[in-house]
Design an enzyme around this catalytic site. Structure first.
Site, PDB file in Angstrom:
ATOM      1  N   ARG A  61      -2.178  -1.430   5.142  1.00  0.00           N
ATOM      2  CA  ARG A  61      -3.233  -2.087   4.361  1.00  0.00           C
ATOM      3  C   ARG A  61      -2.692  -3.324   3.653  1.00  0.00           C
ATOM      4  NH1 ARG A  61      -5.126   2.860   0.800  1.00  0.00           N
ATOM      5  NH2 ARG A  61      -2.899   3.322   1.039  1.00  0.00           N
ATOM      6  N   CYS A 117       0.878  -1.180   0.000  1.00  0.00           N
ATOM      7  CA  CYS A 117       0.000   0.000   0.000  1.00  0.00           C
ATOM      8  C   CYS A 117       0.907   1.220   0.000  1.00  0.00           C
ATOM      9  CB  CYS A 117      -0.949  -0.039   1.189  1.00  0.00           C
ATOM     10  SG  CYS A 117      -0.142  -0.226   2.795  1.00  0.00           S
TER      11      CYS A 117
END
Length: 449
Positions: free
Chosen positions: A402, A397
């Protein structure tokens, strides 16, 4: 008027009637594309936990997860439709008991669904027959639920717990107030800054990780349960990630597993799940208990992390994918996603992993209650862009959070070779030698035509 009101109340209290379906009839319906099998048990039971001591854990193959408790949500029908379950489909509802199935069937009926049946023999016939197909999340035991953790805290022995040494970690990013506001009894606080560098946002050095883990009372043999508090991040905040505590905890889990902690678990749904279960939080502070040396040379699992040179190799390989777990505006270069990252765009050749709305949300990987989304749905999202278990998949990410959550989902599914590209967009965009791409990729444009 009083008489009419009484009639209406009586009618509301009357049970609607839905036909039963037998086990043999259900078997014939499993391959019908116009029939949806609805599992209304808790998410943890769907994943594989034997909540009612069933003979086999998991769900009937092909079933979709729609827990009974979700019927309390105002936007319940939106959840149903997001799963592609429409009024013209035939629905077969099953759970642990007929009363729960009846309740959900009535909810469907009030929402315009009129082809509904109830299967009452899940425990008595389906689970007990090894010839009938069931599925489960391969590493479901690493995604624990509140009642499991409560048994552990109270000194009991919950299912799938073989040891005696454990540490509960309340994760946060430079937000000690999230811990002070209230936490699970016995939990110590873990600031993600002690595990990743605030200069690069990559995992810290082996020596630093060893020092941090030993200070936290964590050895390679300690079972660690992590969770965090979720609030709504404000992108105008100097440190928006301070609100994404549960996401940060999953990042911490990745780094601990990379280091060599053998048994790392996540409380599914974080602190919200604990409170939703009716359990109390506390403001008592708990200090780590030193347990000695870590007990292994860090990193024990270096293959879990990908750095720049390997990321470049993955892009040019047809046996690997670099998966961008970012929002669409980040992916096409409209925004960088972070107040400390200047450049916009994506790594050329990366595929879109579709996290959610921005750099601090993972709603496309989670349910409304922040529990992990039905794993079949996540796998379906990935397959559409060529992310399959046969390849080496490195998730990334902006700075790793994430990407770590997407990686954890793939790892829970038992995918054999999954990693996190730790440097992510932050490191890639800071190297002037690296190419950057913007706009909608050609393959996506072709899909839209």
């Amino acid at each position: 008027m009083l008489f009419i009101t009484k009639i209406i109340k009586n009618r509301l209290n009357e049970h609607m009637s839905f036909p039963d379906i037998s086990t043999s009839e259900l078997q014939l319906q499993l391959s019908n594309p116009h029939t949806f099998l609805i599992d209304i048990r808790p998410v943890e039971a769907y994943n594989g936990w034997k909540i009612e001591n069933e003979a086999r854990g998991g769900h009937i193959r092909g079933a979709r997860s729609l827990p009974l408790r979700w019927t309390r949500y105002i936007d319940w029908i939106e959840i149903v439709r997001s799963k592609g379950i429409l009024p013209d489909h035939t629905l077969i509802v099953y759970g642990y008991n007929s009363a729960d199935a009846q309740q959900v069937a009535e909810r469907f009926s009030r929402s315009g669904y009129d082809k509904i049946k109830i299967y009452k023999h899940f425990l008595s016939e389906w689970c007990s027959n090894d010839t009938l197909p069931m599925d489960n999340l391969k590493r479901y035991s690493q995604l624990v639920y509140p009642e499991w953790l409560k048994i552990l805290i109270d000194g009991g022995t919950p299912p799938e717990f073989k040891g005696s040494d454990f540490v509960i970690c309340h994760g946060h990013y430079r937000n000690r107030g999230a811990y002070e506001e209230g936490h699970i009894p016995g939990a110590i606080e873990v600031d993600t800054n002690t595990l990743e560098s605030p200069e690069t946002w990559n995992r810290r050095s082996p020596a630093e990780l060893k020092e941090t883990l030993e200070r936290l009372g964590i050895t390679t043999d300690t079972m660690v349960i992590l969770y965090g508090r979720f609030s709504f991040p404000d992108n105008n905040d100097p440190f928006p990630g301070s609100s994404a505590g549960h996401l940060g905890s999953i990042r911490a889990a990745f780094i601990m597993m990379y280091a060599g902690v053998k048994d790392v678990r996540i409380l599914n749904g974080g602190l919200k799940a604990w409170e939703d279960a009716g359990f109390k939080i506390t403001t008592n502070e708990y200090k780590p208990v030193y347990r000695g040396a870590f007990g292994a040379k860090i990193p024990v699992c270096p293959e879990l992390a990908v750095d720049m040179d390997e990321a470049r190799e993955i892009i040019s390989s047809d046996q690997a994918e670099l998966v961008s777990v970012r929002s669409w505006p980040e992916y096409i270069g409209e925004v960088s996603g972070y107040n400390y990252i200047e450049k916009k765009g994506r790594i050329p050749g990366s595929v879109f992993g579709n996290c959610g709305t921005d750099a601090y949300h993972m709603e496309n990987y989670r349910n409304l209650d922040h529990t992990t989304r039905e794993y079949h749905e996540i796998e379906e999202i990935w397959r559409e862009v060529g992310v399959v278990p046969e390849k080496h998949n490195a998730f990334y990410c902006g700075t790793g959070w994430r990407g770590s959550e997407a990686w954890f989902n793939a790892w829970l599914m038992g995918w054999p070779r999954v990693s996190v590209f730790d440097g992510g967009w932050f490191e890639w965009s800071n190297d002037p030698q690296n190419p950057i791409e913007k706009g909608i990729p050609d393959q996506v444009q072709k899909m839209k035509v």
